[in-house]
Motif scaffolding. Sequence first.
Motif, mmCIF file in Angstrom:
data_model
loop_
_atom_site.group_PDB
_atom_site.id
_atom_site.type_symbol
_atom_site.label_atom_id
_atom_site.label_comp_id
_atom_site.label_asym_id
_atom_site.label_seq_id
_atom_site.Cartn_x
_atom_site.Cartn_y
_atom_site.Cartn_z
ATOM 1 N N THR A 84 0.697 -1.089 0.137
ATOM 2 C CA THR A 84 -0.009 0.044 -0.192
ATOM 3 C C THR A 84 0.999 1.135 -0.048
ATOM 4 O O THR A 84 1.615 1.330 0.876
ATOM 5 C CB THR A 84 -0.852 0.034 1.519
ATOM 6 O OG1 THR A 84 -1.594 -1.143 1.153
ATOM 7 C CG2 THR A 84 -1.721 1.310 1.051
ATOM 8 N N ARG A 86 2.390 5.353 -0.264
ATOM 9 C CA ARG A 86 2.247 6.391 0.647
ATOM 10 C C ARG A 86 2.743 7.592 -0.415
ATOM 11 O O ARG A 86 3.658 7.328 -1.049
ATOM 12 C CB ARG A 86 2.971 6.447 1.838
ATOM 13 C CG ARG A 86 2.704 5.364 2.763
ATOM 14 C CD ARG A 86 1.054 5.715 3.390
ATOM 15 N NE ARG A 86 0.741 6.854 4.091
ATOM 16 C CZ ARG A 86 0.989 7.268 5.209
ATOM 17 N NH1 ARG A 86 1.579 6.446 6.015
ATOM 18 N NH2 ARG A 86 0.671 8.511 5.719
ATOM 19 N N TYR A 122 -1.162 7.504 -8.595
ATOM 20 C CA TYR A 122 -0.410 8.616 -7.534
ATOM 21 C C TYR A 122 -0.885 10.019 -7.842
ATOM 22 O O TYR A 122 -0.910 10.758 -7.289
ATOM 23 C CB TYR A 122 0.845 8.518 -7.620
ATOM 24 C CG TYR A 122 1.575 7.322 -6.418
ATOM 25 C CD1 TYR A 122 1.826 7.681 -5.210
ATOM 26 C CD2 TYR A 122 1.360 5.796 -6.986
ATOM 27 C CE1 TYR A 122 2.388 6.760 -4.440
ATOM 28 C CE2 TYR A 122 1.878 5.263 -6.066
ATOM 29 C CZ TYR A 122 2.484 5.389 -4.775
ATOM 30 O OH TYR A 122 2.686 4.248 -3.951
ATOM 31 N N ALA A 125 -4.590 10.271 -6.742
ATOM 32 C CA ALA A 125 -4.270 10.636 -5.418
ATOM 33 C C ALA A 125 -4.021 12.216 -4.998
ATOM 34 O O ALA A 125 -4.685 12.670 -4.055
ATOM 35 C CB ALA A 125 -3.524 9.775 -4.516
ATOM 36 N N PRO A 186 -1.446 12.207 5.115
ATOM 37 C CA PRO A 186 -2.206 11.500 6.039
ATOM 38 C C PRO A 186 -3.120 10.715 4.775
ATOM 39 O O PRO A 186 -3.613 11.116 4.029
ATOM 40 C CB PRO A 186 -2.989 12.206 6.926
ATOM 41 C CG PRO A 186 -2.164 13.691 6.873
ATOM 42 C CD PRO A 186 -1.670 13.684 5.530
ATOM 43 N N GLN A 187 -3.103 9.458 5.187
ATOM 44 C CA GLN A 187 -3.944 8.558 4.077
ATOM 45 C C GLN A 187 -5.480 8.646 4.096
ATOM 46 O O GLN A 187 -6.004 8.527 3.366
ATOM 47 C CB GLN A 187 -3.679 7.087 4.724
ATOM 48 C CG GLN A 187 -2.201 6.739 4.258
ATOM 49 C CD GLN A 187 -2.108 5.271 4.879
ATOM 50 O OE1 GLN A 187 -2.027 4.953 5.895
ATOM 51 N NE2 GLN A 187 -1.858 4.375 3.877
ATOM 52 N N HIS A 188 -6.134 9.612 4.993
ATOM 53 C CA HIS A 188 -7.483 9.860 5.083
ATOM 54 C C HIS A 188 -7.694 10.801 3.672
ATOM 55 O O HIS A 188 -8.796 11.318 3.635
ATOM 56 C CB HIS A 188 -8.070 10.233 6.293
ATOM 57 C CG HIS A 188 -7.648 11.717 6.730
ATOM 58 N ND1 HIS A 188 -6.594 11.912 7.622
ATOM 59 C CD2 HIS A 188 -8.024 12.939 6.579
ATOM 60 C CE1 HIS A 188 -6.095 12.987 7.911
ATOM 61 N NE2 HIS A 188 -7.346 13.669 7.286
ATOM 62 N N HIS A 190 -6.901 10.769 0.576
ATOM 63 C CA HIS A 190 -7.180 10.299 -0.508
ATOM 64 C C HIS A 190 -7.521 8.771 -0.450
ATOM 65 O O HIS A 190 -7.262 8.048 0.642
ATOM 66 C CB HIS A 190 -5.845 10.387 -1.543
ATOM 67 C CG HIS A 190 -4.497 9.688 -0.892
ATOM 68 N ND1 HIS A 190 -4.309 8.337 -1.114
ATOM 69 C CD2 HIS A 190 -3.479 10.176 -0.011
ATOM 70 C CE1 HIS A 190 -3.327 8.020 -0.403
ATOM 71 N NE2 HIS A 190 -2.659 9.334 0.248
ATOM 72 N N THR A 191 -7.997 8.206 -1.488
ATOM 73 C CA THR A 191 -8.312 6.722 -1.743
ATOM 74 C C THR A 191 -7.088 6.126 -1.384
ATOM 75 O O THR A 191 -5.924 6.377 -1.835
ATOM 76 C CB THR A 191 -8.697 6.522 -3.298
ATOM 77 O OG1 THR A 191 -9.825 7.499 -3.563
ATOM 78 C CG2 THR A 191 -9.310 5.018 -3.404
ATOM 79 N N PRO A 192 -7.036 4.977 -0.733
ATOM 80 C CA PRO A 192 -6.115 4.177 -0.520
ATOM 81 C C PRO A 192 -5.349 3.783 -1.743
ATOM 82 O O PRO A 192 -5.735 3.350 -2.745
ATOM 83 C CB PRO A 192 -6.464 2.919 0.318
ATOM 84 C CG PRO A 192 -7.827 3.296 0.839
ATOM 85 C CD PRO A 192 -8.270 4.309 0.085
ATOM 86 N N LYS A 194 -3.760 1.171 -3.107
ATOM 87 C CA LYS A 194 -3.499 -0.419 -2.888
ATOM 88 C C LYS A 194 -2.965 -0.758 -4.048
ATOM 89 O O LYS A 194 -3.630 -0.594 -5.183
ATOM 90 C CB LYS A 194 -4.896 -1.020 -2.616
ATOM 91 C CG LYS A 194 -5.131 -1.385 -1.056
ATOM 92 C CD LYS A 194 -6.675 -2.414 -1.239
ATOM 93 C CE LYS A 194 -6.271 -3.587 -1.830
ATOM 94 N NZ LYS A 194 -7.579 -4.607 -1.688
ATOM 95 N N TYR A 230 6.493 1.579 2.451
ATOM 96 C CA TYR A 230 5.016 1.013 2.095
ATOM 97 C C TYR A 230 4.438 0.231 3.412
ATOM 98 O O TYR A 230 5.389 -0.132 4.169
ATOM 99 C CB TYR A 230 5.060 -0.104 1.009
ATOM 100 C CG TYR A 230 5.505 0.609 -0.301
ATOM 101 C CD1 TYR A 230 4.497 1.145 -1.227
ATOM 102 C CD2 TYR A 230 6.875 0.803 -0.720
ATOM 103 C CE1 TYR A 230 4.675 1.861 -2.504
ATOM 104 C CE2 TYR A 230 7.276 1.367 -1.925
ATOM 105 C CZ TYR A 230 6.372 1.680 -2.828
ATOM 106 O OH TYR A 230 6.607 2.497 -4.205
#
Length: 232
Positions: A84, A86, A122, A125, A186-188, A190-192, A194, A230
């Motif tokens: 996943t 970043r 990316y 995101a 911070p991951q919140h 954007h869409t993860p 994966k 990751y």
Amino acid sequence: MSHAGEVTVAVAANFTAPMQKIAKAFEQDTGHKAQLAFGATGKFYAQIKNGAPFAVLLAADDETPARLEREGLAIAGTRLTYATGRLALWSKQANVVDDKGEVLRSNSFNKLAIADPKLAPYGIAAMEVIHKLGVQGSVIPKLVQGESIGQTYQFVSTENAQLGFVALSQISVDGRITQGSAWVVPQHLHTPLKQDAVLLNAGKDNAAAHALLKYLQGDTAKAIITSYGYAL
């Protein structure tokens, strides 16, 4: 070892450094050789549709491998999430990017590099972050787009753009930013990211291709993947 084979792998640009290390370890441990090509996931999708002989795809998203599977271009049941990703906002200069990304509101930079959202997850995101922060009005006129996250990184590292949204893996090793200043998004926001791998039709009967997918889930590969920031 006598049955060592070769596998041609299409690898999302953000995963360049870890995959080069994994390929070396894979060859040492199994005798199989991985021939790597790096680029934008969307570009690889188009090439695979046009018959490019890749055996395995390591995408920057989970949608592209799923789509290839639906379209009969990948082997059903072989998809796996190998990492996943970043996202990070980065400048080659120290003290330009603060730890909350407030620089995006400052209007103090000339260009902001992102990966092309049409080709690179990316990039999608990065656009989500810009919209979530509500800075699109001031930021969008300053955008420059790289075809892949690899090219986006080049824009920032050559300082053709003062800032850019890059993959954390491109600028950090073992949790340390190696140069300049950065905000790990911070991951919140954007869409993860994966990232899935899949066995393509060309790899169906290729022992090295099957071995590589298995190797990506082993301890050696996992240690390399996490060392580049990751999540697993």
